[in-house]
Design a protein around this motif. Sequence first.
Motif, short mmCIF file in Angstrom:
data_model
loop_
_atom_site.label_atom_id
_atom_site.label_comp_id
_atom_site.label_asym_id
_atom_site.label_seq_id
_atom_site.Cartn_x
_atom_site.Cartn_y
_atom_site.Cartn_z
N ARG A 529 0.40 -1.41 -0.22
CA ARG A 529 -0.14 -0.35 0.08
C ARG A 529 0.54 1.03 0.01
N PHE A 530 2.21 1.29 0.71
CA PHE A 530 3.02 2.41 -0.01
C PHE A 530 3.90 2.62 -0.66
N ILE A 531 4.29 1.36 -1.70
CA ILE A 531 5.15 1.38 -2.10
C ILE A 531 4.26 1.05 -3.79
N LEU A 532 4.29 1.67 -4.89
CA LEU A 532 4.39 1.53 -6.04
C LEU A 532 5.18 1.31 -6.71
N VAL A 533 5.56 0.72 -7.35
CA VAL A 533 6.42 0.16 -8.73
C VAL A 533 6.62 1.60 -9.85
N GLU A 534 5.09 2.37 -10.33
CA GLU A 534 5.02 3.09 -11.29
C GLU A 534 5.29 4.50 -10.73
N ASN A 535 4.84 4.38 -9.47
CA ASN A 535 5.55 5.17 -8.72
C ASN A 535 7.49 5.46 -8.98
N THR A 536 7.85 4.61 -8.64
CA THR A 536 9.29 4.58 -8.18
C THR A 536 9.75 4.53 -8.98
#
Length: 745
Positions: A529-536
Amino acid sequence: MGDVLSTHLDDARRQHIAEKTGKILTEFGRFYEDQYGVVLFNSMRHEIEGTGLPQAQLLWRKVPLDERIIFSGNLFQYQEDNKKWRNRFSLVPHNYGLVLYENKVAYERQVPPRAVINSAGYKILTSVDQYLELVGNSLPGTTSKSGTAPILKCPTQFPLILWHPSARHYYFCMMTEAEQDKWQAVLQDCIRHCNNGIPEDSKVEGPAFTDAIRMYRQSKELYGTWEMLCGNEVQILSNLVMEELGPELKAELAPRLKGKPQERQRQWIQISDAVYRMVYEQAKAHFEAVLSKLQLARPAMEATIRTDMDQIITSKEHLASKIRAFILPKAEVCVRNHVQPYIPSILEALMVPTSQGFTEVRDVFFKEVTDMNLNVINEGGADKLGEYMEKLSQLAYHPLKMQSCYEKMEPLRLDGLQQRFDVSSTSVFKQRAQIHMREQMDNAVYTFETLLHQELGKGPTKEELCKSIQRILERVLKKYDYDSSSVRKRFFREALLQITIPFLLKKLAPTCKSELPRFQELIFEDFARFILVENTYEEVVLQTVMKDILQAVKEAAVQRKHNLYRDSMVMHNSDPNLHLLAEGAPIDWGEEYGGSGGDGGSPSIPEAATHSEKRRRAKQVVSVVQDEEAGLPFEAGPEPPSPASQDSVTELRGLLARDLRAESPPPAGPLLNGAPSQESPQPAAAPEASSPPTSPLRQLPPGKAADLELPKPSDQETGEQVSSPGGRPPIHTTTEDSAGVQTEF
């Protein structure tokens, strides 16, 4: 025209619109839930690590200066229901919602207004030809032939038209060019303010929402800036739905519209507005439901983040290293070949008008304070100080005095670069810079007020007072120079990121995006819920161009022509005692230093009214601009009954030609302790919220509108102004009560 809606928006089509809208909103809701967790983690990490912006030197107002009227006067408005032009008493309160009354008498008797207009997303047009061109473009194939009657006939040469791509349009006209310019400045201020309807003090909900909008549009392969990211969340969601739904309805319904070209244009405007209102109501309910769900889940999410902060950070850094190893070679080549050569040109295009605007803010502030000082010398020292300081305190919210500052941004162009980087419009950068100008002006004024109020406690003579004012002015200008430099450099960085990052993502998408799902397995399920591949992935792309952007802004600071401080020049709270002064109660210049009598220009207040009622009433009826300007060349009069068949344009020309006795507009500023002040202060400008370093891709931060709520009709549709839920300004729609009172919201 009512049968137009029943014909083209029957039950089956309304059901289809509702289903299509629900599908889009549900899909967006998933993006919003994903971004909410990411932004919540980034916000909490940011608070713990304590990275933030440089300490501002100027003070900022902590207490909103509300319940004031910015502008009031008369407008001729075109009534679409009977195709007549009518004179309306109009005013702009502190929340920048244009309120239209039947006439001034109706306003003074507290009769509900005819209309309350939230102008977010609107454009101001100053000629009928401009309007007809936009209308023609919105419905191809309906260009009027020469010799046919246009969709709108204005009785004067000075129209002002509020145009929206989906919602209803508003038509006004003035008698003189000067009045047109004045109202244009006021209405542009309304649009600028209402466009920035997401409060910046919302450190999670607001950023998560704008990130979700961006991610949703990118999933549809829509990159670059989006001109309709304006207004509050529900308005933006409505615009998002209409972006997909509008073209579909237009292709389906346009061939079925009947009549002459101008009649078909009217029908389409009415249909589009009706659909927009339907979408708005559905978007409002959906957004409130999703937001409520996330707010209920937030405490548990915060507990998890606090417990596992280190593990989440470690997991994210591990994911970022893997993505970086994959994406960095491709991203660096793309930056070197397609972005880096253009950064100086983009920055120069941004810096020239922006620096001119901030210089004009400085000059206007200097001139106003200097004029006040001369008046204090000539008119008896401190006896007149309260009047002039009350006037100065609202300088940042005076649409006409600030207009010269705002106009400096109008020449902003990204010729060639705009098409290359898919920038839909430069308006987002213009408005953001203008909002910064207003904030810095208000900060400078408030700092000057605070220092002068401290000096007055020493009981200076007139000569000492004038010297003190000059000394304080120079002190504040030094602080303004530093703060305005910091604000501009931050604005340039944000603008460059907003222009270049979507371009890079679009360039890299064909070779990189399909490979991202394989990195999902590197994220622990508990932290999903706190780490997204797209955002990273986007953060890695950002890092590849950030060093070039920082270097470009740093080199620009060396150029003296832009009046920027070098990064090495840091003022670490050089005046710590100054910030302690701002902890006290707000300064009421009219109360402390004003006279005891009014000038007779304000509407009378019944003797039986209490003191608090008098002050409340006074705040309702005053106007900041009219005090120094000539009275309007026309004034509201009784509306003569006329048959529907009469030519309203001919009628209005006759009305304008009549020798109407002009009624003096109310004096500017609220009556404080019996003395009329000259201008009305506006809501406080809060310091810009520091966003987490991992989320700089969102739309340039909206302006501060946390407590600025536009009036909304009551559930009984009587036109009474009541607060809308959540402090969000309501959208434009129309209801009508049994008496035929129309209320737009």
